[in-house]
Design a protein around this motif. Structure first.
Motif, PDB file in Angstrom:
ATOM      1  N   ARG A   1     -53.837  -7.262   5.991  1.00 24.56           N
ATOM      2  CA  ARG A   1     -54.961  -7.447   5.064  1.00 24.56           C
ATOM      3  C   ARG A   1     -54.926  -6.271   4.105  1.00 24.56           C
ATOM      4  NH1 ARG A   1     -57.532  -9.312   9.781  1.00 24.56           N
ATOM      5  NH2 ARG A   1     -58.296 -11.439   9.530  1.00 24.56           N
ATOM      6  N   ASN A   2     -55.038  -6.566   2.816  1.00 24.19           N
ATOM      7  CA  ASN A   2     -55.005  -5.508   1.812  1.00 24.19           C
ATOM      8  C   ASN A   2     -56.221  -5.597   0.907  1.00 24.19           C
ATOM      9  OD1 ASN A   2     -51.418  -5.776   1.092  1.00 24.19           O
ATOM     10  ND2 ASN A   2     -52.449  -4.833   2.803  1.00 24.19           N
ATOM     11  N   PRO A   3     -56.893  -4.478   0.677  1.00 26.26           N
ATOM     12  CA  PRO A   3     -57.918  -4.472  -0.365  1.00 26.26           C
ATOM     13  C   PRO A   3     -57.210  -4.609  -1.706  1.00 26.26           C
ATOM     14  CG  PRO A   3     -57.526  -2.254   0.426  1.00 26.26           C
ATOM     15  CD  PRO A   3     -56.706  -3.176   1.293  1.00 26.26           C
TER      16      PRO A   3
ATOM     17  N   GLU B   1     -54.413 -15.568   1.587  1.00 26.42           N
ATOM     18  CA  GLU B   1     -55.780 -16.040   1.405  1.00 26.42           C
ATOM     19  C   GLU B   1     -56.519 -14.992   0.581  1.00 26.42           C
ATOM     20  OE1 GLU B   1     -57.244 -16.239   5.396  1.00 26.42           O
ATOM     21  OE2 GLU B   1     -55.612 -17.551   6.016  1.00 26.42           O
ATOM     22  N   ILE B   2     -57.210 -15.452  -0.452  1.00 28.88           N
ATOM     23  CA  ILE B   2     -57.980 -14.561  -1.312  1.00 28.88           C
ATOM     24  C   ILE B   2     -59.424 -14.568  -0.835  1.00 28.88           C
ATOM     25  CG2 ILE B   2     -58.852 -14.206  -3.649  1.00 28.88           C
ATOM     26  CD1 ILE B   2     -56.230 -15.462  -4.662  1.00 28.88           C
TER      27      ILE B   2
ATOM     28  N   LEU C   1     -53.542  -3.307  -2.802  1.00 29.64           N
ATOM     29  CA  LEU C   1     -53.402  -1.899  -2.406  1.00 29.64           C
ATOM     30  C   LEU C   1     -52.824  -1.853  -0.998  1.00 29.64           C
ATOM     31  CD1 LEU C   1     -56.763  -0.535  -3.830  1.00 29.64           C
ATOM     32  CD2 LEU C   1     -54.483  -0.470  -4.872  1.00 29.64           C
ATOM     33  N   GLY C   2     -51.595  -2.222  -0.906  1.00 24.46           N
ATOM     34  CA  GLY C   2     -50.857  -2.319   0.353  1.00 24.46           C
ATOM     35  C   GLY C   2     -49.536  -2.985   0.043  1.00 24.46           C
TER      36      GLY C   2
ATOM     37  N   ALA D   1     -64.955 -10.012  -0.223  1.00 22.64           N
ATOM     38  CA  ALA D   1     -64.453  -8.776   0.389  1.00 22.64           C
ATOM     39  C   ALA D   1     -63.466  -8.045  -0.517  1.00 22.64           C
ATOM     40  CB  ALA D   1     -63.793  -9.081   1.731  1.00 22.64           C
ATOM     41  N   LYS D   2     -63.096  -8.679  -1.627  1.00 24.15           N
ATOM     42  CA  LYS D   2     -62.108  -8.110  -2.542  1.00 24.15           C
ATOM     43  C   LYS D   2     -60.846  -7.720  -1.771  1.00 24.15           C
ATOM     44  CE  LYS D   2     -65.456  -6.548  -5.979  1.00 24.15           C
ATOM     45  NZ  LYS D   2     -66.396  -7.575  -5.667  1.00 24.15           N
ATOM     46  N   SER D   3     -60.289  -8.740  -1.091  1.00 23.93           N
ATOM     47  CA  SER D   3     -59.105  -8.481  -0.283  1.00 23.93           C
ATOM     48  C   SER D   3     -58.188  -9.699  -0.236  1.00 23.93           C
ATOM     49  CB  SER D   3     -59.504  -8.084   1.139  1.00 23.93           C
ATOM     50  OG  SER D   3     -60.086  -9.184   1.808  1.00 23.93           O
ATOM     51  N   LEU D   4     -56.966  -9.444   0.172  1.00 21.24           N
ATOM     52  CA  LEU D   4     -55.962 -10.474   0.396  1.00 21.24           C
ATOM     53  C   LEU D   4     -55.564 -10.419   1.864  1.00 21.24           C
ATOM     54  CD1 LEU D   4     -53.673  -9.706  -2.681  1.00 21.24           C
ATOM     55  CD2 LEU D   4     -55.334 -11.566  -2.494  1.00 21.24           C
TER      56      LEU D   4
END
Length: 147
Positions: A45-47, A99-100, A82-83, A104-107
């Motif tokens: 999981r990446n922000p 998945e977007i 950011l990852g 949470a502003k993450s992937l």
């Protein structure tokens, strides 16, 4: 007041998470499994860092163009993972999906079939049949169109 900590924090290496980044001929870098991932298992999981229209216009002509995702939020057309998320290479036979999560502003990157150690973790960015073979500037990705 700042307090000191006697013991430095433990930093996890990507290998501890089950993946590592390695050089890939004609693609620059790629993400490779260091352990087995089962179908449906989260790889990472990446922000994200969201870019508004003005930010995006300034970045569009730079190398950053090769590493962004379209973002489905009004006024925020692009996002930078950011990852390792911006380092997954493209494939017409992917083993990872993304998945977007706008809130949470993450992937979240998840295995869509079993992945064995040593295999490259690759995404289908939705370019259409054969489009993953495009090479631009020595990289096998342009704008990530997922989402």
């Amino acid at each position: 007041m700042i307090t000191s900590i006697d013991e430095p924090p433990t930093r996890m290496k990507p290998e501890d998470e089950g993946y590592t980044v390695r050089r890939v001929a004609a693609a620059g870098r790629g993400v490779f499994a260091t352990r087995r991932f089962a179908r449906g298992e989260v790889v990472c999981r990446n922000p994200v860092l969201l870019l508004d229209q003005d930010d995006w216009r300034r970045c569009e002509a730079t190398i950053l163009n090769d590493y962004v995702y379209r973002w489905p939020e009004e006024g925020r057309p692009r996002a930078v993972s950011l990852g390792v998320g911006s380092l997954f290479n493209a494939s017409d036979a992917p083993n990872v999906d993304v998945e977007i999560d706008v809130a949470a502003k993450s992937l979240t990157f998840r295995a869509i079939r079993p992945v064995e150690p040593g295999q490259e973790l690759v995404l289908d960015y939705g370019w259409g049949a054969g489009a993953a073979d495009r090479i631009r500037g020595g990289k096998s990705r342009t704008l990530h169109v997922v989402g």
